[in-house]
Design a protein around this motif. Structure first.
Motif, PDB file in Angstrom:
ATOM      1  N   LYS A  28       7.129 -13.130  -3.218  1.00  0.00           N
ATOM      2  CA  LYS A  28       6.185 -12.023  -3.143  1.00  0.00           C
ATOM      3  C   LYS A  28       6.700 -10.945  -2.214  1.00  0.00           C
ATOM      4  CE  LYS A  28       1.477 -11.153  -1.567  1.00  0.00           C
ATOM      5  NZ  LYS A  28       1.850 -10.536  -0.297  1.00  0.00           N
ATOM      6  N   ASN A  29       6.856  -9.768  -2.751  1.00  0.00           N
ATOM      7  CA  ASN A  29       7.195  -8.607  -1.923  1.00  0.00           C
ATOM      8  C   ASN A  29       6.603  -7.398  -2.625  1.00  0.00           C
ATOM      9  OD1 ASN A  29       8.238  -6.587  -0.385  1.00  0.00           O
ATOM     10  ND2 ASN A  29      10.395  -7.047  -0.779  1.00  0.00           N
ATOM     11  N   VAL A  30       5.314  -7.235  -2.486  1.00  0.00           N
ATOM     12  CA  VAL A  30       4.637  -6.106  -3.114  1.00  0.00           C
ATOM     13  C   VAL A  30       3.399  -5.759  -2.294  1.00  0.00           C
ATOM     14  CG1 VAL A  30       3.261  -7.537  -4.692  1.00  0.00           C
ATOM     15  CG2 VAL A  30       3.770  -5.175  -5.314  1.00  0.00           C
ATOM     16  N   THR A  31       3.173  -4.478  -2.165  1.00  0.00           N
ATOM     17  CA  THR A  31       2.003  -4.006  -1.428  1.00  0.00           C
ATOM     18  C   THR A  31       0.768  -4.200  -2.296  1.00  0.00           C
ATOM     19  OG1 THR A  31       3.472  -2.307  -0.636  1.00  0.00           O
ATOM     20  CG2 THR A  31       1.142  -2.038  -0.116  1.00  0.00           C
ATOM     21  N   ALA A  32      -0.319  -4.690  -1.687  1.00  0.00           N
ATOM     22  CA  ALA A  32      -1.524  -4.946  -2.477  1.00  0.00           C
ATOM     23  C   ALA A  32      -2.178  -3.639  -2.920  1.00  0.00           C
ATOM     24  CB  ALA A  32      -2.505  -5.791  -1.670  1.00  0.00           C
ATOM     25  N   LYS A  33      -2.349  -2.705  -1.974  1.00  0.00           N
ATOM     26  CA  LYS A  33      -3.075  -1.471  -2.299  1.00  0.00           C
ATOM     27  C   LYS A  33      -2.152  -0.281  -2.228  1.00  0.00           C
ATOM     28  CE  LYS A  33      -7.603  -2.830  -0.611  1.00  0.00           C
ATOM     29  NZ  LYS A  33      -8.802  -2.419   0.078  1.00  0.00           N
ATOM     30  N   CYS A  34      -2.191   0.571  -3.218  1.00  0.00           N
ATOM     31  CA  CYS A  34      -1.405   1.793  -3.139  1.00  0.00           C
ATOM     32  C   CYS A  34      -2.159   2.939  -3.781  1.00  0.00           C
ATOM     33  CB  CYS A  34      -0.042   1.593  -3.777  1.00  0.00           C
ATOM     34  SG  CYS A  34       1.093   2.883  -3.282  1.00  0.00           S
ATOM     35  N   TYR A  35      -2.950   3.632  -2.969  1.00  0.00           N
ATOM     36  CA  TYR A  35      -3.737   4.769  -3.427  1.00  0.00           C
ATOM     37  C   TYR A  35      -3.324   6.004  -2.650  1.00  0.00           C
ATOM     38  CZ  TYR A  35      -6.291   0.916  -5.532  1.00  0.00           C
ATOM     39  OH  TYR A  35      -6.606  -0.203  -6.258  1.00  0.00           O
TER      40      TYR A  35
ATOM     41  N   GLY B 277      -4.114   7.551   0.016  1.00  0.00           N
ATOM     42  CA  GLY B 277      -3.910   7.543   1.465  1.00  0.00           C
ATOM     43  C   GLY B 277      -2.785   6.632   1.913  1.00  0.00           C
ATOM     44  N   ASP B 278      -2.249   5.847   0.982  1.00  0.00           N
ATOM     45  CA  ASP B 278      -1.241   4.848   1.359  1.00  0.00           C
ATOM     46  C   ASP B 278       0.177   5.291   1.028  1.00  0.00           C
ATOM     47  OD1 ASP B 278      -3.481   3.068   1.780  1.00  0.00           O
ATOM     48  OD2 ASP B 278      -3.533   2.765  -0.383  1.00  0.00           O
ATOM     49  N   ILE B 279       0.297   6.393   0.276  1.00  0.00           N
ATOM     50  CA  ILE B 279       1.575   6.702  -0.366  1.00  0.00           C
ATOM     51  C   ILE B 279       2.698   7.002   0.634  1.00  0.00           C
ATOM     52  CG2 ILE B 279       2.734   8.303  -1.941  1.00  0.00           C
ATOM     53  CD1 ILE B 279       0.043   8.470  -3.482  1.00  0.00           C
TER      54      ILE B 279
ATOM     55  N   ARG C  91       3.039   6.247   3.835  1.00  0.00           N
ATOM     56  CA  ARG C  91       3.434   5.107   4.647  1.00  0.00           C
ATOM     57  C   ARG C  91       4.262   4.119   3.823  1.00  0.00           C
ATOM     58  NH1 ARG C  91      -0.072   0.566   7.719  1.00  0.00           N
ATOM     59  NH2 ARG C  91      -0.939   0.313   5.665  1.00  0.00           N
ATOM     60  N   LYS C  92       3.786   3.893   2.599  1.00  0.00           N
ATOM     61  CA  LYS C  92       4.488   2.940   1.757  1.00  0.00           C
ATOM     62  C   LYS C  92       5.883   3.452   1.388  1.00  0.00           C
ATOM     63  CE  LYS C  92       4.776  -0.002  -1.886  1.00  0.00           C
ATOM     64  NZ  LYS C  92       4.546   0.080  -3.311  1.00  0.00           N
TER      65      LYS C  92
ATOM     66  N   SER D 291      -2.549  -4.675  -8.752  1.00  0.00           N
ATOM     67  CA  SER D 291      -3.771  -5.344  -8.287  1.00  0.00           C
ATOM     68  C   SER D 291      -4.998  -5.044  -9.150  1.00  0.00           C
ATOM     69  CB  SER D 291      -4.068  -4.929  -6.839  1.00  0.00           C
ATOM     70  OG  SER D 291      -2.988  -5.278  -6.000  1.00  0.00           O
TER      71      SER D 291
ATOM     72  N   TYR E  15      -3.273   8.904  -9.451  1.00  0.00           N
ATOM     73  CA  TYR E  15      -2.357   8.634  -8.323  1.00  0.00           C
ATOM     74  C   TYR E  15      -1.059   8.012  -8.844  1.00  0.00           C
ATOM     75  CZ  TYR E  15      -6.339   8.790  -4.965  1.00  0.00           C
ATOM     76  OH  TYR E  15      -7.402   9.153  -4.192  1.00  0.00           O
TER      77      TYR E  15
ATOM     78  N   VAL F 207      -6.910  11.950   2.777  1.00  0.00           N
ATOM     79  CA  VAL F 207      -5.539  12.373   2.531  1.00  0.00           C
ATOM     80  C   VAL F 207      -5.496  13.098   1.196  1.00  0.00           C
ATOM     81  CG1 VAL F 207      -3.161  11.613   2.147  1.00  0.00           C
ATOM     82  CG2 VAL F 207      -4.598  10.433   3.823  1.00  0.00           C
TER      83      VAL F 207
ATOM     84  N   MET G 229       7.850   4.849  -7.229  1.00  0.00           N
ATOM     85  CA  MET G 229       7.136   3.820  -6.475  1.00  0.00           C
ATOM     86  C   MET G 229       5.760   3.559  -7.068  1.00  0.00           C
ATOM     87  SD  MET G 229       6.104   4.388  -2.520  1.00  0.00           S
ATOM     88  CE  MET G 229       4.511   5.187  -2.596  1.00  0.00           C
TER      89      MET G 229
ATOM     90  N   ARG H  21       4.377   0.469 -10.451  1.00  0.00           N
ATOM     91  CA  ARG H  21       3.313  -0.511 -10.194  1.00  0.00           C
ATOM     92  C   ARG H  21       2.445  -0.734 -11.420  1.00  0.00           C
ATOM     93  NH1 ARG H  21       2.004  -1.564  -4.890  1.00  0.00           N
ATOM     94  NH2 ARG H  21      -0.168  -1.993  -5.421  1.00  0.00           N
TER      95      ARG H  21
ATOM     96  N   LEU I 212       5.379  -9.098  -8.679  1.00  0.00           N
ATOM     97  CA  LEU I 212       5.274  -9.624  -7.316  1.00  0.00           C
ATOM     98  C   LEU I 212       6.450  -9.200  -6.443  1.00  0.00           C
ATOM     99  CD1 LEU I 212       3.888 -13.234  -7.746  1.00  0.00           C
ATOM    100  CD2 LEU I 212       3.018 -11.496  -6.185  1.00  0.00           C
TER     101      LEU I 212
ATOM    102  N   ASP J 182       8.159  -4.182  -4.721  1.00  0.00           N
ATOM    103  CA  ASP J 182       8.659  -3.391  -3.586  1.00  0.00           C
ATOM    104  C   ASP J 182      10.174  -3.556  -3.438  1.00  0.00           C
ATOM    105  OD1 ASP J 182       6.084  -2.698  -3.181  1.00  0.00           O
ATOM    106  OD2 ASP J 182       5.922  -3.473  -1.129  1.00  0.00           O
TER     107      ASP J 182
END
Lengths: 600, 383
Positions: free
Chosen positions: A552-559, A561-563, A565-566, B238, B253, B267, B319, B323, B373, B376
């Motif tokens: 597992k290497n994936v961010t759970a939330k990406c909306y 406000g997260d872009i 930083r991610k 998710s 998005y 944001v 990115m 997803r 999974l 990233d």
């Protein structure tokens, strides 16, 4: 006009790292008025940043001072600074032989250390007048009496007239200079004799080419002279002569006993062998000065760019470093795992670290350095002998009759309380004890013969931890001896990674192979697929470790406000990957290639 | 230019220990409902006036915080203001089970809200306590039933997995129960420990019971199976939806479109050039008082900004797009940014394709669902 030899004194300072040599040298410069207030940058004699940070001197320097002694006469004092580490023993011996005297500086809160001792012996061998100086007397923990006793017991010098000094406060500086004038004999030599000048240092200057530092023994060296270097057998015309005061000052000539530099359109420092004798091309000396020896690298390692696009930049950087370092060598090398890079030769581990650090710091290169290796002398069944600097180039075992490895005489200076642990360590490292001498009730000098191979693998750090930092070490090469050696190969997902191969003592090869496999498991991150790490000797697998696949290497939330930083996190991940070497489909970090140094 | 409009409501009744969003716990009687709505409407005007002409709002999303606490009349004024500047196709309100009842649902329907996203998280009291939530399992079920029965609202539920002591059986049972209630969209998030939160602190001190990543991965796969068996499509890492029930706002998005963020802590990221290729991202300061005060003076609220050049947009486009099941529309990304994402990535793309990490259909790149999974890791190699 050169100074009369009876008013010249040539001396150097012998001290252990941290015993305050550079500070003391600065005080001497200060006292004789060589530096203006503005120039009193601390430790003037150490030029390079790395040296200053590590508190050690890599390149020898000289400085000419003028001092009017209590006898009313003006003296020319040439202070010759020597490098202070075991890797540079030969350079030290040449610098010392340019002098008639030496100050033995001992930190009287610490006492005599092994490294100091080795250099004192060099000085005594070179027949120098040695003046003990007890430094740091201003510190509350200073114990001059005990140190004086130690110098007499261990070094065998009369310390009754030792000078008490402090580089920090400036106490005793005048006494030191008076001792130099009184106790160091003046040089001798005939200004009209055929020229004999000892080359004991050199550096590269982009305008003048290689500039060399010399000590004239016999005859007179003048600007415009045609000179002949006896070891390299080359002729040059002297374009410039001068001294450092510590600023460079041009001179017309150097007479017997004097020290200075010369430039002669010499293209490379590799043409200026330390220990060489300079004479006149037309009126040559009948023989060279004694003690010349070709310096050869003892330790070899591969240096590869992490990113192959940096190959040219790395080559340029290595060339620049080599300009100023006659003992550093490099040749192009290729590795199946690491691609194109260079096999580099160093005098020792410290030398290697310094070069590596300068490449990364001054030239901003991302590098992978492979584990250091010694030069093995392999005797083949067909009667040939080959030198092997790179374990992956070891000939097929079927062709090998025997492998000889370099041996050292190692001198260890340790508190008596650590003797047991250190003897055990030396024994583990295939050492044979040849001497043990008590130096007072709580200091011991141990002498061992030990393969260099064993010293490379983290011996120094082990020694330090075994003695809580108090033991010190010195070594010299004593020749080659046959060893019971095998090559251990490391396989990643079934593929041998040539850059991870190591040559080890057969008896220990299984354990070390297992340890190396498990160390690699620690340092290689989990990958998308399962990774097998194996150690093998001659095709036979002796150890296996498995690195489970990352799941597992994936961010759970990406909306919205997260872009940002991610994105930055992924950029960082990418940067991290750039610093790794992809072998097959496995990302191997830099530290994996040095993992062998980190196992017990 | 189509705009996804996000309105941030920066208050909750209580702060959850895992949450690192811009929100503050507040006594509901002290929420400045009208003042905040006025400020948001003013910010909308200022922001839209600064954009190249032709920007039209297409979706509106109220997030937080807990926007379901907002007085419906004031929420309605914001909706009306946004609606006047576009043609809204979707209006979503995030809700907590504790602030959702039949009356509120009815009011929202009248205001044009057509989607609610309920923070259920779990249908087990012990997990809800671990997560520090105010509601219990019964309350969560009731809220979901209420929203579904109100009709005309599309209902989504947030669920968390990877909680200590959570079993796969309990998790999948929860999911099936929610689907049985008529939820047509699920956002299922692996619990993420963020620095600066209470959980972050506990984890740093080694005092937070946690599941190993491998276990979390197994749970993720169980979530996917359960949702797909129930007929929901796995359309983003998710997110799961019945056909036609995806979140259009979030899809904007993930397509890398511009979005307008309004409110304290919000944001946004919109174009600064006529051709729309370069933009700016801003994050309004989280302080609601400072936010309102600035807008009452007719000024932009205090914010941090970041220039988003074409190259950065390409990276973000990859990115985000990778997803999703749809993947990245390469021609679209190239047209939007003026930079062809394929150029310079040939070797990396070939390598990822060979490893089965990427599907290259020429016009579109996507990551096969079996590799999401590791998304990233894969995307970092394409950066």
């Amino acid at each position: 006009m050169s100074t009369e030899p009876q008013n010249i004194r040539n001396f150097s300072i012998i001290a252990h790292i941290d015993h305050g040599k550079s500070t003391l040298a600065d005080r001497i410069l200060d006292f004789t008025g060589a530096l203006s207030a503005r120039e009193r940058v601390e430790q003037f004699l150490d030029k390079m940043d790395i040296e200053r940070e590590r508190g050690i001197t890599i390149k020898a320097q000289h400085v000419r001072l003028h001092y009017t002694a209590d006898d009313g006469q003006l003296y020319q004092l040439n202070l010759i600074d020597t490098p202070g580490h075991v890797d540079f023993t030969y350079e030290v011996s040449r610098s010392l032989s340019a002098c008639e005297g030496a100050l033995l500086v001992v930190d009287c809160t610490q006492g005599v250390e092994a490294q100091t001792l080795a250099n004192v012996y060099l000085a005594v061998e070179a027949n120098l007048n040695v003046i003990p100086v007890l430094n740091k007397v201003d510190l509350p923990s200073a114990d001059p009496d005990r140190t004086r006793q130690e110098i007499e017991d261990v070094v065998g010098l009369d310390a009754s007239e030792a000078v008490l000094a402090s580089g920090k406060t400036g106490i005793g500086i005048k006494d030191i200079l008076e001792s130099v004038v009184k106790k160091v004999r003046p040089p001798t030599g005939d200004p009209k004799a055929p020229l004999q000048a000892l080359l004991f240092d050199s550096w590269y200057d982009s305008y003048r080419g290689a500039v060399v530092v010399v000590r004239v023994r016999e005859g007179t060296l003048r600007k415009g002279d045609k000179i002949y270097l006896m070891a390299t057998q080359r002729e040059y015309e002297v374009t410039e002569i001068g001294v450092f005061t510590p600023h460079p000052v041009a001179l017309a000539e150097l007479g017997p006993g004097e020290v200075g530099f010369l430039a002669a359109n010499i293209r490379s420092v590799h043409d200026t062998k330390v220990g060489d004798t300079i004479t006149h091309a037309k009126r040559r000396a009948t023989e060279a000065l004694p003690g010349y020896k070709e310096v050869k690298p003892m330790v070899f390692a591969g240096i590869f760019p992490t990113d192959s696009v940096d190959y040219t930049a790395l080559r340029d950087a290595l060339e620049k470093l080599r300009l100023n370092d006659a003992s550093f060598r490099f040749d192009p090398d290729t590795s199946d795992a690491l691609g194109f890079g260079f096999r580099c030769g160093f005098l020792g581990l410290l030398h290697m670290e310094i070069i590596q650090e300068r490449l990364e710091r001054e030239y901003n290169l991302d590098l992978i350095t492979t584990a250091p290796s010694v030069v093995y002398r392999v005797r083949l069944r067909n009667g040939e002998t080959v030198d092997v600097e790179n374990p992956s180039r070891l000939p097929d075992p079927g062709r090998i009759l025997a492998i000889d490895e370099p041996f050292l005489k190692v001198t260890l200076h340790t508190p008596a309380t650590s003797v047991g642990v250190i003897m055990q360590l030396c024994q583990d490292r295939r050492g044979t004890q040849i001497g043990m001498q008590y130096n007072g009730p709580d200091r011991v000098i141990l002498t061992y013969e030990m393969p260099l191979n064993e010293v490379l693998f983290d011996f120094f750090d082990k020694l330090k931890s075994a003695s809580k930092g108090y033991a010190s070490m010195d070594y010299e090469l004593i020749g080659y001896r046959e060893g019971d050696l095998v090559r251990v190969d490391m396989l990643v997902n079934g593929e041998p990674v040539d850059a991870l191969s190591v040559i080890l003592n057969k008896e220990k090869s299984h354990k070390r192979g297992r340890d190396l496999a498990s160390k690699l498991k620690e340092v290689i991150q989990r990958q998308q697929y399962e990774v097998a790490i194996q150690a093998a000797i001659g095709g036979k697998i002796i150890a296996r470790e498995t690195i489970g696949a990352i799941r597992k290497n994936v961010t759970a939330k990406c909306y919205g406000g997260d872009i940002s930083r991610k994105r930055k996190l992924l950029e960082k991940q990418k940067e991290g990957k750039k610093r790794m070497k992809s072998v097959g489909s496995v990302d191997i970090p830099q530290e994996a290639f040095l993992a062998i140094l980190k196992i017990d | 230019m189509n705009l996804a409009v996000y309105v941030h409501f920066p208050w909750c009744l209580q702060r959850c220990p895992y949450c690192d969003f811009a929100t503050e716990a507040i006594n509901p009687s002290r929420i400045p409902h009208a003042r905040y709505a006025d400020a948001v409407v003013r910010e909308l005007g200022l922001r839209l006036d600064a954009l190249p002409p032709g920007a039209r709002a297409r979706t509106l999303f109220f997030g937080g915080g807990t926007p379901s606490l907002w007085e419906p009349a004031d929420l309605g004024r914001v909706i009306a203001a946004v609606a006047r500047r576009g043609d809204l196709q979707e209006i979503t309100v995030e809700c907590n089970p504790t602030s959702l009842d039949a009356e509120r649902c009815a009011r929202w329907k009248d205001l044009g809200v057509d989607r609610v996203s309920i923070g259920v998280q779990s249908l087990r009291d012990e997990h809800l306590r671990y997560l520090g939530r105010l509601h219990n399992a019964a309350g969560a079920s009731l809220a979901v039933q209420t929203a579904v029965r109100s009709g005309a609202l599309r209902v989504s539920a947030d669920v968390m997995f990877g909680l200590a002591e959570q079993t796969i059986e309990a998790l999948t049972e929860d999911l099936r129960a929610l689907l049985g209630e008529g939820v047509e969209h699920l956002s299922c998030y692996a619990l993420t420990i963020e620095p600066g939160t209470r959980f972050g602190e506990l984890a740093r001190k080694g005092r937070l019971p946690r599941l190993e990543d491998d276990r979390v991965a197994t749970m993720y796969e169980a979530v996917e199976r359960t949702c797909e068996d129930a007929g929901l499509g796995h359309y983003e890492v998710s997110n799961y939806a019945r056909p036609g029930a995806t979140s259009r706002h979030n899809e904007a998005y993930w397509r890398g479109e511009w979005y307008l963020g309004l409110g304290a802590g919000a944001v946004g990221c919109t174009a600064v050039t006529e051709d729309g290729r370069a933009g700016e991202r801003w994050r309004n300061a989280a302080d609601a008082e400072a936010y309102c005060t600035a807008l009452e003076r007719g000024e932009f609220p205090p914010a941090e900004t970041e220039a988003i050049g074409p190259e950065t947009r390409v990276q973000e486009g990859l990115m985000l797009g990778l997803r999703t099941a749809l993947g990245v529309d390469l021609a679209g990304l190239a047209a939007r940014t003026g930079v062809d994402p394929r150029v310079g990535r040939e070797a990396a793309v070939a390598r990822e394709c060979a490893r089965g990490n990427l599907i290259d259909e020429g016009v579109r790149w996507s990551i096969p669902r079996s590799r999401w999974l590791l998304a990233d890791d894969i995307v970092a190699r394409l950066f």
